[in-house]
Design an enzyme around this catalytic site. Sequence first.
Site, PDB file in Angstrom:
ATOM      1  CD  GLU A 244      -2.808  -1.039   2.463  1.00 35.93           C
ATOM      2  OE1 GLU A 244      -3.948  -0.597   2.327  1.00 35.93           O
ATOM      3  OE2 GLU A 244      -2.352  -1.417   3.561  1.00 35.93           O
ATOM      4  CG  ASP A 263      -3.901  -4.109   9.475  1.00 37.54           C
ATOM      5  OD1 ASP A 263      -5.087  -4.238   9.811  1.00 37.54           O
ATOM      6  OD2 ASP A 263      -3.534  -3.321   8.580  1.00 37.54           O
ATOM      7  CG  HIS A 268      -6.653  -9.094   4.315  1.00 37.57           C
ATOM      8  ND1 HIS A 268      -7.920  -9.393   4.714  1.00 37.57           N
ATOM      9  CD2 HIS A 268      -6.469  -7.781   4.615  1.00 37.57           C
ATOM     10  CE1 HIS A 268      -8.489  -8.304   5.234  1.00 37.57           C
ATOM     11  NE2 HIS A 268      -7.614  -7.319   5.189  1.00 37.57           N
TER      12      HIS A 268
HETATM   13  C1  BG6 Z   1      -7.699  -3.706   6.023  1.00 38.71           C
HETATM   14  C2  BG6 Z   1      -6.501  -3.271   6.829  1.00 38.71           C
HETATM   15  O1  BG6 Z   1      -8.135  -4.960   6.426  1.00 38.71           O
HETATM   16  O2  BG6 Z   1      -7.363  -3.748   4.646  1.00 38.71           O
HETATM   17  C3  BG6 Z   1      -5.966  -1.961   6.339  1.00 38.71           C
HETATM   18  O3  BG6 Z   1      -6.865  -3.153   8.194  1.00 38.71           O
HETATM   19  C4  BG6 Z   1      -5.734  -1.982   4.844  1.00 38.71           C
HETATM   20  O4  BG6 Z   1      -4.765  -1.619   7.023  1.00 38.71           O
HETATM   21  C5  BG6 Z   1      -6.974  -2.496   4.121  1.00 38.71           C
HETATM   22  O5  BG6 Z   1      -5.424  -0.674   4.414  1.00 38.71           O
HETATM   23  C6  BG6 Z   1      -6.721  -2.641   2.640  1.00 38.71           C
HETATM   24  O6  BG6 Z   1      -7.890  -3.034   1.974  1.00 38.71           O
HETATM   25  P1  BG6 Z   1      -7.994  -2.958   0.408  1.00 38.71           P
HETATM   26  O7  BG6 Z   1      -9.289  -3.605   0.077  1.00 38.71           O
HETATM   27  O8  BG6 Z   1      -7.936  -1.504   0.046  1.00 38.71           O
HETATM   28  O9  BG6 Z   1      -6.801  -3.689  -0.137  1.00 38.71           O
END
Ligand code: BG6
Length: 514
Positions: A244, A263, A268
Amino acid sequence: MSEPTAQQNWVNPLRDSRDKRLPRVAGPCALVIFGVTGDLARRKLMPAIYDLANRGLLPPGFALVGFARRDWEDADFAKIVHDAVREHSRTPFREDVWERLAEGMRFVHGTFDDPDAFARLASTLDALEKERGTGGNHAFYLAIPPDRFPTVLQQLSDSGLARRSPDHWRRVVIEKPFGHDLESAQELNALVNRVFPEDAVFRIDHYLGKETVQNILALRFANQLFDPLWNSHYVDHVQITMAEDIGLGGRAGYYDGIGAARDVIQNHLLQLLAFTAMEEPISFAPRELQAEKIKVLKSTRLAGPLDETTSRGQYAGGWQGGVPVVGLLEEEGFSPESRTETYAAITLEVDTRRWAGVPFYLRTGKRLGRRVTEIAVVFKRAPHLPFDETMTEELGQNALVIRVQPDEGVTMRFGSKVPGSGMEVRDVNMDFSYGQAFTTSSPEAYERLILDMLLGEPSLFPVNDEVELSWQILDPALDHWAAHGTPEPYEAGTWGPPSADEMLRRTGREWRRP
Ligand code: BG6
């Protein structure tokens, strides 16, 4: 004719002969959101509910109830939802859809520890049942910090709201973090299961709601092309990256002390690993899919020694998109001594016949070079190349890359002859892109997951065992890091700390620079 009961509505997934191409509309129900004033509710949940209504996937008798401390009337709550929808919904705003949805909106004000507030919630839900025919089916969405779970769960139990019957269902939706290590996850699961049986618990891992993540199953199990190569005979290693570019300004309350591994790796990224490495399920019935994920997570463990096979870092100031940005320690709300990692990388081994000897490298970080999530299956080199060395100097390893986001699709990398009279082989990419192949845009992850939850369809929700196994995998790395000093700084806008590069270099590999 009387309405079908919740039991009659239940479909045996093994015998389910519905045409699965057709969308299903949720049955009558009410969705109660705790934490309606929070960011998640405003940015994700409310817009997703509107998008579902706009797509005709919510029943006429649907009701949305907000519960919070604010002294709001129903109309104030509806206004908040309205603004959130106008700002964040995916589909266009339609006045008629909105008005129908708004008719079923109610607000109950109160604190989580006040039994009277839960009594008011119960009578609001009773009234809605009569007025809108919700059938007494209630889902409780806990979009609140986990330290508030025990109080709310207890109140739901004491007020009788959690009690289901053959005629109506009651479900609870919880958001991560599901604990901060194995022990706390077990405590949390026990607490939740004291009030709601496991089949009434829906844990959100929003990555599983993403089209590209579900497409891993289609890619692997609907095709003949990939499976013969999907094993240690042909795969050199797998890299799972969730990078990110955003920083953590404004998120200190949640993130400080949690860090990148808890986190996103615990949930994920380990779910992405499970989808990539699992065996073929005997069907897509929820329990079958979960059983395969559980099997693969049970076979997964950290490779060691951990100071060589893991890396963690914390972003320092730097440049991002041409703009100077501060480091974590200068971000508002973070302790200047914070040891929270904003980058984490680990090496995993999957001890199965299919994967023995193939490392799975998982990495994630904030303030990295760009936002990208991908799974790269990197193949071994051909055992023999009938070319002079110079002809293949520019040839790398073949790779299949599942591009989860933002440019959703799949890329195959292989060698091709460079045009000309000589023979030179160089890497090229062959791309499938969702944007070009399909005309319909993908639903947001929360649309899919909220709808599935209302339908009682649990496939895309991790169960208790998956959560606990994921902590079991990660805990040794967390303990190791806790015992070994501070995270290594890395400059914002780069690809993480030097130790992460070293971690792969030691094995003769390198991270992709997507
Ligand atoms: C969340 C995390 O689960 O997913 C965040 O807590 C992260 O830190 C986010 O930024 C990212 O989600 P996506 O769908 O934008 O990849």
